[in-house]
Scaffold this motif. Sequence first.
Motif, PDB file in Angstrom:
ATOM      1  N   ASP A  78      40.206  46.974  13.221  1.00  0.00           N
ATOM      2  CA  ASP A  78      40.831  48.185  13.977  1.00  0.00           C
ATOM      3  C   ASP A  78      42.160  47.455  14.473  1.00  0.00           C
ATOM      4  O   ASP A  78      43.149  48.236  14.818  1.00  0.00           O
ATOM      5  CB  ASP A  78      40.070  48.683  14.813  1.00  0.00           C
ATOM      6  CG  ASP A  78      39.360  47.892  15.932  1.00  0.00           C
ATOM      7  OD1 ASP A  78      39.134  46.560  15.591  1.00  0.00           O
ATOM      8  OD2 ASP A  78      38.799  48.101  16.905  1.00  0.00           O
ATOM      9  N   ARG A  79      42.090  46.407  15.050  1.00  0.00           N
ATOM     10  CA  ARG A  79      43.288  46.003  15.526  1.00  0.00           C
ATOM     11  C   ARG A  79      44.429  45.609  14.581  1.00  0.00           C
ATOM     12  O   ARG A  79      45.449  45.822  14.957  1.00  0.00           O
ATOM     13  CB  ARG A  79      43.141  44.589  16.332  1.00  0.00           C
ATOM     14  CG  ARG A  79      42.144  44.795  17.917  1.00  0.00           C
ATOM     15  CD  ARG A  79      42.917  45.336  18.616  1.00  0.00           C
ATOM     16  NE  ARG A  79      44.018  44.689  19.464  1.00  0.00           N
ATOM     17  CZ  ARG A  79      45.130  45.393  20.028  1.00  0.00           C
ATOM     18  NH1 ARG A  79      44.843  46.586  20.088  1.00  0.00           N
ATOM     19  NH2 ARG A  79      45.970  44.307  20.518  1.00  0.00           N
ATOM     20  N   ALA A  83      48.069  47.379  14.771  1.00  0.00           N
ATOM     21  CA  ALA A  83      49.572  46.541  14.704  1.00  0.00           C
ATOM     22  C   ALA A  83      50.180  47.155  13.544  1.00  0.00           C
ATOM     23  O   ALA A  83      51.358  47.305  13.740  1.00  0.00           O
ATOM     24  CB  ALA A  83      49.093  45.064  14.624  1.00  0.00           C
ATOM     25  N   PHE A  84      49.585  47.340  12.113  1.00  0.00           N
ATOM     26  CA  PHE A  84      50.159  47.869  11.173  1.00  0.00           C
ATOM     27  C   PHE A  84      50.732  49.231  11.653  1.00  0.00           C
ATOM     28  O   PHE A  84      51.906  49.425  11.232  1.00  0.00           O
ATOM     29  CB  PHE A  84      49.075  48.156  10.054  1.00  0.00           C
ATOM     30  CG  PHE A  84      49.779  48.711   8.990  1.00  0.00           C
ATOM     31  CD1 PHE A  84      50.229  47.703   7.771  1.00  0.00           C
ATOM     32  CD2 PHE A  84      49.428  50.054   8.651  1.00  0.00           C
ATOM     33  CE1 PHE A  84      50.461  48.268   6.797  1.00  0.00           C
ATOM     34  CE2 PHE A  84      49.829  50.692   7.484  1.00  0.00           C
ATOM     35  CZ  PHE A  84      50.357  49.748   6.378  1.00  0.00           C
ATOM     36  N   GLU A  85      50.304  50.141  12.432  1.00  0.00           N
ATOM     37  CA  GLU A  85      50.565  51.544  12.655  1.00  0.00           C
ATOM     38  C   GLU A  85      51.938  51.445  13.425  1.00  0.00           C
ATOM     39  O   GLU A  85      52.948  51.994  13.240  1.00  0.00           O
ATOM     40  CB  GLU A  85      49.455  52.366  13.074  1.00  0.00           C
ATOM     41  CG  GLU A  85      48.748  53.054  12.303  1.00  0.00           C
ATOM     42  CD  GLU A  85      49.293  53.584  10.801  1.00  0.00           C
ATOM     43  OE1 GLU A  85      50.446  54.018  11.116  1.00  0.00           O
ATOM     44  OE2 GLU A  85      48.645  53.402   9.912  1.00  0.00           O
ATOM     45  N   VAL A 190      48.107  38.982  14.883  1.00  0.00           N
ATOM     46  CA  VAL A 190      47.591  39.765  15.731  1.00  0.00           C
ATOM     47  C   VAL A 190      46.547  39.111  16.813  1.00  0.00           C
ATOM     48  O   VAL A 190      46.523  39.096  17.807  1.00  0.00           O
ATOM     49  CB  VAL A 190      46.896  40.864  15.138  1.00  0.00           C
ATOM     50  CG1 VAL A 190      45.894  41.906  16.110  1.00  0.00           C
ATOM     51  CG2 VAL A 190      47.996  41.823  14.604  1.00  0.00           C
ATOM     52  N   ASP A 191      45.920  38.130  15.915  1.00  0.00           N
ATOM     53  CA  ASP A 191      44.652  37.206  16.653  1.00  0.00           C
ATOM     54  C   ASP A 191      45.301  36.455  17.618  1.00  0.00           C
ATOM     55  O   ASP A 191      44.759  36.337  18.659  1.00  0.00           O
ATOM     56  CB  ASP A 191      43.896  36.641  15.723  1.00  0.00           C
ATOM     57  CG  ASP A 191      43.129  37.396  14.675  1.00  0.00           C
ATOM     58  OD1 ASP A 191      42.871  38.641  14.982  1.00  0.00           O
ATOM     59  OD2 ASP A 191      42.712  37.085  13.760  1.00  0.00           O
ATOM     60  N   ALA A 219      58.358  41.454  16.792  1.00  0.00           N
ATOM     61  CA  ALA A 219      58.437  42.781  16.315  1.00  0.00           C
ATOM     62  C   ALA A 219      57.065  43.579  17.048  1.00  0.00           C
ATOM     63  O   ALA A 219      57.285  44.470  17.583  1.00  0.00           O
ATOM     64  CB  ALA A 219      58.256  43.036  14.876  1.00  0.00           C
ATOM     65  N   LEU A 220      55.813  42.830  17.401  1.00  0.00           N
ATOM     66  CA  LEU A 220      54.820  43.321  17.849  1.00  0.00           C
ATOM     67  C   LEU A 220      54.901  43.604  19.290  1.00  0.00           C
ATOM     68  O   LEU A 220      54.800  44.347  19.951  1.00  0.00           O
ATOM     69  CB  LEU A 220      53.673  42.432  17.618  1.00  0.00           C
ATOM     70  CG  LEU A 220      53.036  42.757  16.199  1.00  0.00           C
ATOM     71  CD1 LEU A 220      51.930  41.626  15.820  1.00  0.00           C
ATOM     72  CD2 LEU A 220      52.178  44.068  15.898  1.00  0.00           C
ATOM     73  N   HIS A 221      55.988  42.595  19.943  1.00  0.00           N
ATOM     74  CA  HIS A 221      56.037  42.594  21.461  1.00  0.00           C
ATOM     75  C   HIS A 221      56.868  44.041  21.483  1.00  0.00           C
ATOM     76  O   HIS A 221      56.708  44.583  22.421  1.00  0.00           O
ATOM     77  CB  HIS A 221      56.676  41.325  21.839  1.00  0.00           C
ATOM     78  CG  HIS A 221      55.841  40.086  21.906  1.00  0.00           C
ATOM     79  ND1 HIS A 221      56.467  38.786  22.016  1.00  0.00           N
ATOM     80  CD2 HIS A 221      54.601  40.144  21.715  1.00  0.00           C
ATOM     81  CE1 HIS A 221      55.653  38.009  22.007  1.00  0.00           C
ATOM     82  NE2 HIS A 221      54.376  38.610  21.691  1.00  0.00           N
TER      83      HIS A 221
END
Length: 449
Positions: A78-79, A83-85, A190-191, A219-221
């Motif tokens: 789910d994580r 992140a993907f979304e 992500v991990d 990008a995630l930040h």
Amino acid sequence: MTVTRFAPSPTGRLHVGNIRTALHNWMLAHKSGGTFILRIDDTDAERSREEYVEAIRADLAWLGIAADREERQSARLDRYEAAFENLREAGRIYPAYETQQELELKRKIQLGRGLPPIYDRAALALSEEQRAAKEAEGIQPHWRFRLDQEEPIGWEDGVRGTQKFDPAQLSDPVVRRADGSWLYMLPSTVDDIDMGVTQVLRGEDHVSNTAVQIQMFTALHAAQFAAAKQVPDFAHEALLVGKEGKLSKRLGSLGCDAFRERGIEPEAIVALLARLGTSLPVEPIADRAKLLETFDLSTFGRAPAKFDDAELDRVNTAIVHAMPFDAVKHRLPEGMDEAGWHAVQPNVATVGEVGEWWRLVTGPIEQLEFSDEDRAYLAEAAATLEWGEDPWHALTAALKDMTGRKGKALFLPLRQALTGMDHGPDMGELLPLIGEEAARRRLERAAAS
Ligand code: GLU
């Protein structure tokens, strides 16, 4: 606080190369009282097997580098989805529709023209209508991460120094397959974010992955994926190769079972792998704290680390020769006490060999043939034997006086009669263990043979 992780895929047993990576991550964390995470990379449901997860845990426990915390990627899907979304909304992930064959063909054409085989981003150029048309044809997309080509990638590598990558020289990596399953790149990033990993230490085969993953972190930040906005420090160690300097098949299958069967102590593997490929000498150091004290990434070289079985055997023997009784007593033959261990310890290369020597104490021993002269000498020895503090030295001193024998002629028949062998542990230590009664019987029997 330092947080490191070792992230094997449970698709096989650990081999000496990944044992080394695991050890170095354990050391990096434990040097400063940090946390060492075992992360099971089991997103590939088809190839991952529970028996390998268990074997990985058991091997790490045997090596004394058990994890402080364990995580599993299969429990965190789910994580990855979240992140993907986030990244898709931010325009950093896009659908691509090429088949394997089409991609292969593109690569061939590029290589034929002398160009690097970088993905041409054809899918990024598709309009909404073209995408809709592909999907109407029933083609499920796979998903790529869009690298920011304006942003040069760089980091200070803990082993390799300053690293720079031009993102235009990299392909936008596929992060998710058409069937929804995950490739390694995104889940790992992500991990590392969610688990607060501060240091990523892995093999140099991951250097270009790091370039991509650094952009994923950023990008995630930017996509507000998590509160923490930290990028770990990266270090890539040179690969482990065989003595002949090549990556060998044998090393790829050499693991804890094989070491154990060969009588290698976990401390020997740890002592060797902790120092191999560094500027520090390989030494038979069984004390983990001592190894931790000197562990330092700045001592790691960039040349491949050479694994040599003979060196491991040497380290192992030295460690066995220094092993205290308490550390080994539960593995010794029944009845073998501290004096017994001390008597045979210098004669063994592995703990498993003690049984062969202990047999000389418990018997039965082999019957050797003696000359008439030696038989007479042994009869004299049996009659002379007196049991005191140090029966061997008392016996040999008395026999020397009585017979005028010295050196080999004095000692060898006695050793042969008492142990059935020409060589072996120090007789001064062995004789008290054999005991008075058995010693006299053995001497008398040899004299009468
Ligand atoms: N499962 C990956 C591997 O075995 C982990 C790599 C990493 O340390 O990020 O190569």
